[in-house]
Design a protein around this motif. Sequence first.
Motif, PDB file in Angstrom:
ATOM      1  N   LEU A 346       0.892  -1.228   0.088  1.00 37.79           N
ATOM      2  CA  LEU A 346      -0.121  -0.016  -0.071  1.00 37.79           C
ATOM      3  C   LEU A 346       0.896   1.158   0.048  1.00 37.79           C
ATOM      4  O   LEU A 346       1.998   1.318   0.624  1.00 37.79           O
ATOM      5  N   SER A 347       0.666   2.300  -0.624  1.00 38.60           N
ATOM      6  CA  SER A 347       1.126   3.700  -0.760  1.00 38.60           C
ATOM      7  C   SER A 347       1.138   4.262   0.415  1.00 38.60           C
ATOM      8  O   SER A 347       2.031   5.247   0.733  1.00 38.60           O
ATOM      9  N   SER A 348       0.294   4.095   1.419  1.00 36.57           N
ATOM     10  CA  SER A 348      -0.003   4.767   2.719  1.00 36.57           C
ATOM     11  C   SER A 348      -0.975   3.812   3.379  1.00 36.57           C
ATOM     12  O   SER A 348      -1.689   3.344   2.809  1.00 36.57           O
ATOM     13  N   ASN A 349      -0.863   3.994   4.727  1.00 30.58           N
ATOM     14  CA  ASN A 349      -1.635   3.113   5.764  1.00 30.58           C
ATOM     15  C   ASN A 349      -2.948   4.181   5.964  1.00 30.58           C
ATOM     16  O   ASN A 349      -4.134   3.654   6.590  1.00 30.58           O
ATOM     17  N   ASN A 350      -3.310   5.302   5.453  1.00 32.37           N
ATOM     18  CA  ASN A 350      -3.981   6.055   5.739  1.00 32.37           C
ATOM     19  C   ASN A 350      -5.220   5.955   4.537  1.00 32.37           C
ATOM     20  O   ASN A 350      -5.040   6.782   3.329  1.00 32.37           O
ATOM     21  N   ILE A 351      -6.087   5.295   4.527  1.00 28.81           N
ATOM     22  CA  ILE A 351      -7.138   4.985   3.447  1.00 28.81           C
ATOM     23  C   ILE A 351      -8.226   6.031   3.470  1.00 28.81           C
ATOM     24  O   ILE A 351      -9.092   6.089   4.463  1.00 28.81           O
ATOM     25  N   LEU A 352      -8.483   6.444   2.303  1.00 28.76           N
ATOM     26  CA  LEU A 352      -9.628   7.510   2.125  1.00 28.76           C
ATOM     27  C   LEU A 352     -10.691   6.732   1.462  1.00 28.76           C
ATOM     28  O   LEU A 352     -11.900   7.165   1.426  1.00 28.76           O
ATOM     29  N   SER A 353     -10.448   5.948   0.411  1.00 25.38           N
ATOM     30  CA  SER A 353     -11.444   5.262  -0.408  1.00 25.38           C
ATOM     31  C   SER A 353     -11.242   4.048  -1.000  1.00 25.38           C
ATOM     32  O   SER A 353      -9.923   3.829  -1.185  1.00 25.38           O
ATOM     33  N   GLY A 359     -14.301  -4.905 -13.773  1.00 23.66           N
ATOM     34  CA  GLY A 359     -13.390  -6.164 -14.024  1.00 23.66           C
ATOM     35  C   GLY A 359     -13.133  -6.685 -12.900  1.00 23.66           C
ATOM     36  O   GLY A 359     -12.100  -7.490 -12.885  1.00 23.66           O
ATOM     37  N   ALA A 360     -13.749  -6.459 -11.607  1.00 29.05           N
ATOM     38  CA  ALA A 360     -13.519  -6.840 -10.582  1.00 29.05           C
ATOM     39  C   ALA A 360     -12.043  -6.442  -9.884  1.00 29.05           C
ATOM     40  O   ALA A 360     -11.386  -7.057  -9.160  1.00 29.05           O
ATOM     41  N   THR A 361     -11.573  -5.392 -10.359  1.00 30.41           N
ATOM     42  CA  THR A 361     -10.137  -4.898  -9.720  1.00 30.41           C
ATOM     43  C   THR A 361     -10.377  -3.909  -8.817  1.00 30.41           C
ATOM     44  O   THR A 361     -11.250  -3.248  -8.764  1.00 30.41           O
ATOM     45  N   LEU A 362      -9.768  -4.314  -7.660  1.00 27.75           N
ATOM     46  CA  LEU A 362      -9.902  -3.453  -6.407  1.00 27.75           C
ATOM     47  C   LEU A 362      -8.851  -2.017  -6.804  1.00 27.75           C
ATOM     48  O   LEU A 362      -7.492  -2.036  -6.924  1.00 27.75           O
ATOM     49  N   TRP A 363      -9.380  -0.919  -6.295  1.00 28.50           N
ATOM     50  CA  TRP A 363      -8.772   0.502  -6.325  1.00 28.50           C
ATOM     51  C   TRP A 363      -8.711   0.823  -4.847  1.00 28.50           C
ATOM     52  O   TRP A 363      -9.626   0.851  -4.221  1.00 28.50           O
ATOM     53  N   VAL A 364      -7.440   1.398  -4.303  1.00 26.79           N
ATOM     54  CA  VAL A 364      -7.473   1.866  -2.950  1.00 26.79           C
ATOM     55  C   VAL A 364      -7.071   3.077  -3.017  1.00 26.79           C
ATOM     56  O   VAL A 364      -5.943   3.498  -3.462  1.00 26.79           O
ATOM     57  N   GLY A 365      -7.915   4.333  -2.356  1.00 27.79           N
ATOM     58  CA  GLY A 365      -7.416   5.612  -2.559  1.00 27.79           C
ATOM     59  C   GLY A 365      -6.811   5.963  -1.323  1.00 27.79           C
ATOM     60  O   GLY A 365      -7.516   5.661  -0.454  1.00 27.79           O
ATOM     61  N   THR A 366      -5.650   6.531  -0.951  1.00 28.99           N
ATOM     62  CA  THR A 366      -4.871   6.847   0.103  1.00 28.99           C
ATOM     63  C   THR A 366      -4.686   8.363   0.262  1.00 28.99           C
ATOM     64  O   THR A 366      -4.992   9.131  -0.810  1.00 28.99           O
ATOM     65  N   ARG A 367      -4.110   8.795   1.324  1.00 29.66           N
ATOM     66  CA  ARG A 367      -3.535  10.221   1.508  1.00 29.66           C
ATOM     67  C   ARG A 367      -2.242  10.260   0.627  1.00 29.66           C
ATOM     68  O   ARG A 367      -1.650  11.387   0.410  1.00 29.66           O
ATOM     69  N   ASP A 368      -1.676   9.235   0.236  1.00 28.66           N
ATOM     70  CA  ASP A 368      -0.442   9.436  -0.657  1.00 28.66           C
ATOM     71  C   ASP A 368      -0.437   8.445  -1.672  1.00 28.66           C
ATOM     72  O   ASP A 368       0.308   7.676  -1.862  1.00 28.66           O
ATOM     73  N   LEU A 370      -2.891   6.396  -5.408  1.00 35.43           N
ATOM     74  CA  LEU A 370      -3.865   5.318  -5.759  1.00 35.43           C
ATOM     75  C   LEU A 370      -3.097   4.269  -6.066  1.00 35.43           C
ATOM     76  O   LEU A 370      -2.234   4.163  -6.598  1.00 35.43           O
ATOM     77  N   ASN A 371      -3.871   3.229  -5.342  1.00 30.62           N
ATOM     78  CA  ASN A 371      -3.239   1.888  -5.496  1.00 30.62           C
ATOM     79  C   ASN A 371      -4.369   0.956  -6.239  1.00 30.62           C
ATOM     80  O   ASN A 371      -5.296   0.861  -6.212  1.00 30.62           O
ATOM     81  N   ARG A 372      -3.564   0.120  -7.243  1.00 31.94           N
ATOM     82  CA  ARG A 372      -4.611  -0.601  -8.038  1.00 31.94           C
ATOM     83  C   ARG A 372      -4.080  -1.884  -7.709  1.00 31.94           C
ATOM     84  O   ARG A 372      -2.773  -2.498  -7.943  1.00 31.94           O
ATOM     85  N   TRP A 373      -4.996  -2.900  -7.187  1.00 31.39           N
ATOM     86  CA  TRP A 373      -4.494  -4.218  -6.779  1.00 31.39           C
ATOM     87  C   TRP A 373      -4.519  -5.250  -8.089  1.00 31.39           C
ATOM     88  O   TRP A 373      -5.443  -5.403  -8.839  1.00 31.39           O
ATOM     89  N   ARG A 379       0.159  -8.332  -5.688  1.00 32.79           N
ATOM     90  CA  ARG A 379       0.666  -6.852  -5.329  1.00 32.79           C
ATOM     91  C   ARG A 379      -0.203  -5.716  -5.849  1.00 32.79           C
ATOM     92  O   ARG A 379      -0.975  -5.812  -6.540  1.00 32.79           O
ATOM     93  N   PHE A 380       0.319  -4.522  -5.482  1.00 32.40           N
ATOM     94  CA  PHE A 380      -0.178  -3.284  -5.813  1.00 32.40           C
ATOM     95  C   PHE A 380       0.692  -2.666  -6.848  1.00 32.40           C
ATOM     96  O   PHE A 380       1.999  -2.912  -6.959  1.00 32.40           O
ATOM     97  N   ARG A 381      -0.174  -1.789  -7.764  1.00 32.10           N
ATOM     98  CA  ARG A 381       0.437  -0.812  -8.524  1.00 32.10           C
ATOM     99  C   ARG A 381       0.226   0.320  -8.192  1.00 32.10           C
ATOM    100  O   ARG A 381      -1.048   0.794  -8.258  1.00 32.10           O
ATOM    101  N   VAL A 382       0.974   1.224  -7.892  1.00 30.71           N
ATOM    102  CA  VAL A 382       0.958   2.617  -7.091  1.00 30.71           C
ATOM    103  C   VAL A 382       0.825   3.555  -8.355  1.00 30.71           C
ATOM    104  O   VAL A 382       1.825   3.652  -8.900  1.00 30.71           O
ATOM    105  N   TYR A 383      -0.043   4.644  -8.150  1.00 30.52           N
ATOM    106  CA  TYR A 383      -0.042   5.916  -8.912  1.00 30.52           C
ATOM    107  C   TYR A 383       0.205   7.119  -8.149  1.00 30.52           C
ATOM    108  O   TYR A 383      -0.648   7.317  -7.224  1.00 30.52           O
ATOM    109  N   ARG A 384       1.178   7.886  -8.086  1.00 30.87           N
ATOM    110  CA  ARG A 384       1.418   9.222  -7.573  1.00 30.87           C
ATOM    111  C   ARG A 384       1.398  10.258  -8.463  1.00 30.87           C
ATOM    112  O   ARG A 384       1.847  10.195  -9.669  1.00 30.87           O
TER     113      ARG A 384
END
Length: 422
Positions: A346-353, A359-368, A370-373, A379-384
């Motif tokens: 995860l790019s950050s432990n502070n999860i916002l969304s 396509g059943a892909t999980l996206w995780v928005g953080t304070r630092d 965007l993460n795509r599972w 593993r995650f792919r991180v977009y900053r």
Amino acid sequence: MLRLFNPGLLKRRFPYSGRSGCHSLRAVLLLLVVFSTAGPAPAQKASLFEHLDVKNGLSQGTVHTILQDSRGFMWFGTEDGLNRYDGYDIRVFKSIEDDSGSLSDNWIDFIGEDTAGVLWVGTLNTPDILNRFDRMSETFIRVPRDSVKTMFTRENHLFPEYTEPSGVRWFGVGSKGGGLRRFDPHTGDTTIYSHDPSEPNSLANDEVYSVVGDRRGTLWIGTRGGLDRFDEKTGKFTHYKNDPADPRSISDSYVWPILEDRDGILWIGTYQGGLNRFDPVSETFTRIKHDESDPRSLAGDRLFALYQGESGMIWVGTGDLGVDRFDPGLSNFEHILHDPDDPGSLSSNNILSMYVDLGATLWVGTRDGLNRWDRKRGRFRVYRHDPGNPSSIADNQVQVMLEDRSGNFWVGTPGNGLDRFD
């Protein structure tokens, strides 16, 4: 350059939940079901994000609500106006003094479309009014909320809500106060339940953070003043609050997420007291909290989301310590955290969304970032945001996400407008 889409070409059906074309933080966190332990992966260096911000005509940079209507138009609710995007241009609608055909207020907290294709807009500062949009004149008619007799096929609330099988809707407005509201679409009646210091069986607190109906038809409400159980026949609330002298009471009166698991057990997350398991027979709580001496305990005691996956594992979203999951029969927690030495974490432990796309892909928005599972690679792919790359994400804080019917993936940030990911 911003690539534009034609709403007339949007033919693929969008999988609405029946209530929303987008999800608030609380709701999208509940979609965390396709996780497993993350492994290393390099962060993306040259991502393709197309920006839609105030420079492109967006009325304001903080987007709280997103909805795609039946005609393919994208609607974005901000803190300063409603925006309609047709794939080519943005049209802004605002409240105008002495103009009854304009919006009642500029802070948009609700967008919905009914079965007849009529668009309705709710605002933060005029909660008793719904604005009905006239597509021919492109003006609004202000209608008292309790007189609106319609069913919504698409809608997006900024705040927590629950819809009964009968269609009756319950919702609160979080930290904004305002209590608990019940809307009956069959009669058009709205009932507001508020905290009354002189009435011990009134709502525990007017700050409502979760509304959940269990399999027995009981309504549970998470408030800043405790967990409430509502008896619709009597109109009275039963309170469950923290009692420092009673270890079987709820661990904290500041209640956020509520989950009923497949066995009918109620799990309650709190803001500072960790997780609680509620026994409906004895009406007592078992507290599950972080223990410094036990690495398998809950990662932290500030919880914002709960979800039970198909395997029976329960997922826990924390405020600043990533994501936990556990077997309710064992209560040993697995931690999914940011690891500075692992670019695939995860790019950050502070999860916002969080959001699951078509396509059943999980996206995780953080304070630092965007993460795509990536489920295949685990593993995650991180977009900053990269100041040197105009095609990178506009802001590292991601608070809302939506995939429209044509497969466009939209990302809302708290100050830099919208991105569309390719």
